[in-house]
Design an enzyme around this catalytic site. Structure first.
Site, short mmCIF file in Angstrom:
data_model
loop_
_atom_site.label_atom_id
_atom_site.label_comp_id
_atom_site.label_asym_id
_atom_site.label_seq_id
_atom_site.Cartn_x
_atom_site.Cartn_y
_atom_site.Cartn_z
N HIS A 27 0.88 -1.25 0.02
CA HIS A 27 0.17 0.05 -0.01
C HIS A 27 0.84 1.34 -0.01
O HIS A 27 0.59 2.14 -0.61
CB HIS A 27 -1.04 0.04 1.29
CG HIS A 27 -1.93 -1.13 1.20
ND1 HIS A 27 -3.37 -0.77 0.82
CD2 HIS A 27 -1.81 -2.55 1.39
CE1 HIS A 27 -3.96 -1.98 0.92
NE2 HIS A 27 -3.02 -2.84 1.10
N ASP A 124 -5.59 5.88 1.44
CA ASP A 124 -5.79 4.60 1.06
C ASP A 124 -7.11 4.20 1.09
O ASP A 124 -7.77 4.36 2.38
CB ASP A 124 -4.89 3.59 1.75
CG ASP A 124 -5.07 2.20 1.28
OD1 ASP A 124 -3.86 1.68 0.82
OD2 ASP A 124 -5.81 1.48 1.16
#
Ligand code: UDP
Length: 465
Positions: A27, A124
């Site tokens: 991520h 995110d």
């Protein structure tokens, strides 16, 4: 990479974007790549990050960093001790533990900035709690979805996560037909879905929240390109009210090396230089997946038996209960000699781009899958958990650019799969198909290409927020 887009912002009018990545390698890499892209488009960049897995600030002197407390250390010891993956547990925990520190940090940043100088927040998609915070502070929130479009559409319909009454997953584990296809998403088999997590409740809660707050966001940035996932993009555009921007693959703009959490062993590239073109098998199962001791040994036997050169990334603690190489079979080093190399972590993009690399035996994390496509390297797929089984099905059954190890880690199956990709005609055809995708990637990033256009739309969109 040169984006070909020109910033319209002057030094005085540059607005700031605040980004907040989930603290895991798969991520952090795309979020920092996105941050670099936005910086080249004239935006100032602030990264809010957790203490856990903090990025190396000195690699980004052009960014401002703010660290927040995440209390992850209170549960971190559970990561290697949980016998099977329960990603929802950790993800939901972070979505609770970060609320106060993140809110305080963002409130502070807004208070010390001039009105309108912060264009937006980009988090995110997995940090679903941030939508409520952004709403309260009246700051537009966009999300970066680091997984594929296809897996996001699958998450929306998989009965194991949506508590559907007549689902085949309501059977006890002994009664489940693992080879059956899932009616709601026929590309997948029951065994693929069972692999995603041992705890459908916690993972299902996480996914439900993530999807809900993605829909409430001001826009979604996808690390993919339109030509690869056209049907899924259609579904997303139909089901999600906010705009979608497919600007990937992000690794084509900036390498992930500067955001690596583990030191990359670059010496291995010199060894690759001595190997014949397309002769080396590159093996890595990413930053989070774990395998058992017996699975590790099957991998080792498979690599001994195939008789081809290999580069194997054995991340410390990838084998449950082991520190590093303790469980290697006794005669492994002797039998392999200089034909095989084991490292703790490598510069993966450089390895995949190296002419000697012939195949990638991967866990099919989305970044690894995309990086393989970008370099035209066919895959052998050993998905472990979360989105990996879905990505692996697309690689093997839809794009037909790899072979899925249907029966897990078992030396005979491993040898056969590696042979199919490295030596058989079938492997050549896969290489042709993935080379074709590689060309499409390059075209999509050129002026007028789909990702290039989408990035231009994204910059225009953010500029008007
Ligand atoms: N990676 C790396 N060195 C390695 C193995 C992986 O730099 O030895 C990088 C890889 O290039 C990718 C990321 O780590 O960008 C892994 O992300 P992915 O989504 O593939 O898997 P995850 O680690 O999230 O399971």
């Amino acid at each position: 990479m040169e984006t070909g887009l020109r910033s319209t912002q002057t030094r005085e009018t540059r607005r700031r974007i605040i980004l907040f990545p989930l603290p895991f390698q798969g991520h952090i890499n795309p979020m920092l790549q996105l941050a670099n892209i936005l910086h080249t488009q004239g935006f100032k960049i602030t990264i809010i990050h957790t203490e856990y897995n903090a990025p190396t600030h000195s690699n980004y002197p052009h960014f401002t960093f703010n660290s927040i407390s995440d209390r992850f250390h209170e549960i971190e010891h559970q990561l290697p001790t949980i016998p099977a993956p329960d990603p929802g547990h950790f993800l939901n925990y972070l979505n609770r533990s970060c609320v106060d520190p993140f809110t305080d940090c963002l409130t502070g940043l807004l208070a010390e900035s001039n009105k309108g100088s912060i264009a937006c927040l980009i988090t995110d998609a997995g940090f679903y709690f941030t939508q409520a915070v952004a709403d309260t502070l009246k700051l537009p929130r966009m999300v970066l979805r680091t997984g594929s479009l296809s897996c996001t559409t699958a998450y929306g319909v998989l009965p194991i996560f949506s508590k559907s009454k007549n689902s085949c997953f309501n059977l006890t584990t002994e009664d489940l037909d693992y080879e059956a296809t899932v009616p709601e998403y026929p590309l997948l088999k029951v065994k693929d879905v069972m692999k995603m997590t041992i705890n459908p409740k916690s993972y299902g809660d996480f996914l439900t929240n993530m999807l809900k707050q993605m829909k409430s966001s001001s826009g979604i940035i996808w690390n993919t390109f339109k030509e690869l996932e056209q049907p899924a993009l259609k579904t997303i555009c139909r089901d999600f009210p906010c705009p979608s921007f497919t600007i990937g693959p992000l690794n084509k703009y900036f390498s992930s090396s500067s955001s690596s959490l583990i030191e990359q062993d670059k010496t291995i590239l010199t060894w690759l230089d001595t190997q014949a073109p397309k002769s080396v098998i590159y093996v890595s199962f990413g930053s989070a997946a774990q395998i058992t001791k017996s699975e590790f040994q099957e991998v080792a036997h498979g690599l001994v038996n195939i008789g081809l050169p290999f580069l194997w990334v054995v991340r410390p603690r990838v084998v449950r209960g082991s520190e590093w190489l303790e469980s290697l079979p006794e005669r492994f080093q002797k039998e392999v000699g200089d034909r095989g190399h084991i490292v703790k972590w490598c510069p993966q993009q450089d390895v995949l781009a190296h002419p000697a690399t012939g195949c990638f035996w991967t866990h099919n994390g989305w970044n690894s899958t995309l990086e393989s496509i970008c370099e035209g390297v066919p895959m052998v797929c050993s998905p472990c958990f979360t989105d990996q089984p879905i990505n692996a099905r697309y690689v093997s059954d839809v794009w037909k650019i790899g072979v899925l190890l249907e029966d897990g880690f078992e030396r005979k199956g491993i040898q056969m799969a590696l042979r199919r990709v490295m030596m058989d005609k079938e492997g050549e055809e896969m290489r042709e198909r993935i080379s074709c995708l590689k060309k499409k990637v390059n075209l999509s990033l050129k002026k007028g290409g789909s990702s290039h256009q989408s990035l231009k739309s994204l910059i225009d969109y953010i500029s008007l927020l």
